[in-house]
Scaffold this motif. Structure first.
Motif, PDB file in Angstrom:
ATOM      1  N   PHE A 169       0.829  -1.211   0.000  1.00 25.89           N
ATOM      2  CA  PHE A 169       0.000   0.000   0.000  1.00 25.89           C
ATOM      3  C   PHE A 169       0.862   1.259   0.000  1.00 25.89           C
ATOM      4  N   MET A 170       1.794   1.341   0.949  1.00 28.20           N
ATOM      5  CA  MET A 170       2.636   2.521   1.054  1.00 28.20           C
ATOM      6  C   MET A 170       3.532   2.685  -0.167  1.00 28.20           C
ATOM      7  N   GLY A 171       4.009   1.570  -0.704  1.00 24.27           N
ATOM      8  CA  GLY A 171       4.839   1.652  -1.898  1.00 24.27           C
ATOM      9  C   GLY A 171       4.089   2.242  -3.068  1.00 24.27           C
ATOM     10  N   ALA A 172       2.842   1.815  -3.266  1.00 25.71           N
ATOM     11  CA  ALA A 172       2.036   2.321  -4.381  1.00 25.71           C
ATOM     12  C   ALA A 172       1.707   3.796  -4.206  1.00 25.71           C
ATOM     13  N   PRO A 181       9.533   4.956  -8.566  1.00 29.67           N
ATOM     14  CA  PRO A 181       9.399   3.659  -7.896  1.00 29.67           C
ATOM     15  C   PRO A 181      10.438   3.464  -6.802  1.00 29.67           C
ATOM     16  N   TYR A 182      11.582   4.140  -6.910  1.00 31.69           N
ATOM     17  CA  TYR A 182      12.633   3.965  -5.909  1.00 31.69           C
ATOM     18  C   TYR A 182      12.285   4.688  -4.608  1.00 31.69           C
ATOM     19  N   VAL A 183      11.617   5.825  -4.726  1.00 30.85           N
ATOM     20  CA  VAL A 183      11.096   6.469  -3.523  1.00 30.85           C
ATOM     21  C   VAL A 183       9.968   5.620  -2.949  1.00 30.85           C
ATOM     22  N   GLY A 184       9.227   4.958  -3.838  1.00 27.98           N
ATOM     23  CA  GLY A 184       8.178   4.054  -3.381  1.00 27.98           C
ATOM     24  C   GLY A 184       8.728   2.913  -2.542  1.00 27.98           C
ATOM     25  N   GLY A 326       8.059  -5.251   4.686  1.00 27.64           N
ATOM     26  CA  GLY A 326       7.407  -4.206   3.906  1.00 27.64           C
ATOM     27  C   GLY A 326       8.029  -4.040   2.537  1.00 27.64           C
ATOM     28  N   LEU A 327       9.360  -4.188   2.468  1.00 27.68           N
ATOM     29  CA  LEU A 327      10.047  -4.132   1.178  1.00 27.68           C
ATOM     30  C   LEU A 327       9.566  -5.260   0.270  1.00 27.68           C
TER      31      LEU A 327
END
Length: 426
Positions: A169-172, A181-184, A326-327
């Motif tokens: 969720f947080m990645g998206a 995507p790397y900050v994601g 999470g990663l």
């Protein structure tokens, strides 16, 4: 003293004490042999294996194998291993692990041969099958490593599913907001760590039951992400876009035949898996931090006696391990080029938990188990495309069946860390 008592006293210890037969490996190998016999009986025609995309240096032609002959050769080999394993077990000796590995490989290869046998239009895509297996194992590996660190520290981590889901969720959301995507990936780390803070708070600080806390956290994350998806993300599509992690090919290495495209032409998530497994294997068994972590999970009082702050180390390890999970959650969104959707982790956290148990709380063991699960999952989708006679639903069931067997103890006599789930001080 009677004659019988004298003879018993002089007999070797092995004869005085009747050890139980180690039958687990012989039974598994025998099952492999029986299944190979069943496949070999009805096999006919040829099986074609494709190596398309194996390397850009040269072209590797398709390989055609006579299905019946190949399967019978594999069957004879597996039967011989089964007989040998039973002989070893009857002598009260545990059969070597390599026997189980060879028989397992023979069964998997035989199954692939049987799947495309006598189907000229169906080709087994070897390279893409292996690439997909490794890719699908990524969240399982990160989740299993998270469980290894937590439980080696003495905290049972049932919340891996929630950590994966909140990481996805947080990645998206972060990747969509920043278009990077790397900050994601950083967002995914933070998402997993937030769940880890709650896990450490209730298990280490408030000394609540670890399993109950893990189940509650899974339900909390599921409900929270579903609510935010329905109320926010569906009405603000700019915060839930597909922002993919593109493959990064390593020059020269990515063109090594077969191995190159599988291992060295992947996204950064796969490369981080290599770093995480190797680094954690070394750190856990070769560093001061690893020794202290294992001491906290085995005998926290002894660790406290030599100056280790047990609860502080548990806090740090749980949060760091949760960030790792999470990663792994980033795979479901950034890794697969998908926007976030409800319940998209689909129970992978529990499969990761099983991989940790099968791997005996060891990073390299967890890696092997996770790769097995990932391969089985990808094989199910490949079977649909090649028209397998076996319904793909059976293969989709495999990871969950193995999970049940692992929890039931079929994996053998594995021992969890002695102080796992126990608060300190007691």
């Amino acid at each position: 003293m009677s004659r019988n008592e004298t003879a018993l006293k002089k007999a070797p210890v092995e004869e005085q004490i009747k050890l139980p037969m180690p039958v687990r490996n012989p039974i598994v190998i025998s099952v492999f042999a029986a299944l190979l016999v069943a496949m070999a009986i009805g096999a006919k025609g040829n099986s074609i294996f494709s190596f398309e995309g194996a390397t850009s240096w040269f072209s590797i032609p398709n390989v055609s194998l006579p299905a019946s002959i190949t399967l019978w050769v594999l069957t004879v080999l597996t039967i011989a291993l089964a007989v040998w394993a039973w002989i070893q077990a009857n002598a009260r000796k545990t059969p070597p692990a390599w026997m189980l590995g060879v028989s397992g490989f023979a069964f998997v290869f035989g199954f692939l041969v049987w799947t495309v046998a006598d189907k000229p239009s169906s080709v087994m895509p070897t390279v893409s099958l292996l690439i997909g297996g490794l890719t699908l194992a990524v969240p399982l590996i990160f989740g299993a490593l998270s469980g290894v660190v937590c439980e080696r520290s003495g905290v049972i981590n049932i919340a891996i599913e929630g950590q994966l889901l909140f990481g996805a969720f947080m990645g998206a959301v972060v990747a969509s907001a920043t278009s990077s995507p790397y900050v994601g990936l950083i967002g995914s780390l933070v998402g997993g760590a937030l769940v880890g803070v709650l896990l450490a708070l209730f298990t280490v600080h408030f000394r609540a039951d670890h399993i109950v806390v893990g189940v509650v956290l899974n339900m909390l994350v599921l409900g929270l992400t579903s609510f935010l998806y329905s109320t926010v993300l569906t009405h603000s599509a700019e915060y839930n876009r597909a922002v993919p992690l593109k493959p990064i090919g390593i020059p020269i290495l990515k063109d090594i035949p077969i191995i190159g495209p599988i291992m060295f032409n992947q996204s950064i998530l796969v490369y981080l898996v290599y770093v995480a497994v190797i680094g954690l294997q070394f750190a856990l068994f070769r560093t001061r931090w690893g020794l202290r972590t294992r001491a906290c999970g085995e005998h926290p009082k002894a660790a406290d006696t030599v100056g280790v702050k047990v609860n502080r180390l548990r806090w740090i390890n749980v949060i760091a391990a949760s960030a790792l999970a999470g990663l792994g959650g980033a795979f479901f969104t950034l890794g697969q080029n998908l926007a976030f959707s409800k319940e998209m982790t689909a129970g992978n956290g529990f499969i990761a938990l099983a991989a940790m148990i099968i791997g005996r709380w060891n990073p390299k063991g967890a890696l092997a188990a996770a790769l097995l699960f990932g391969f089985a999952t990808n094989l199910a989708s490949v079977m649909q495309s090649v028209g397998s006679p076996l319904p793909a639903e059976y293969m989709l069931m495999l990871p969950y069946v193995v999970t049940i067997l692992a929890v039931a103890g079929f994996v053998g006599s594995v021992r969890a860390p002695a102080a796992e789930g126990k608060p300190y001080p007691a």
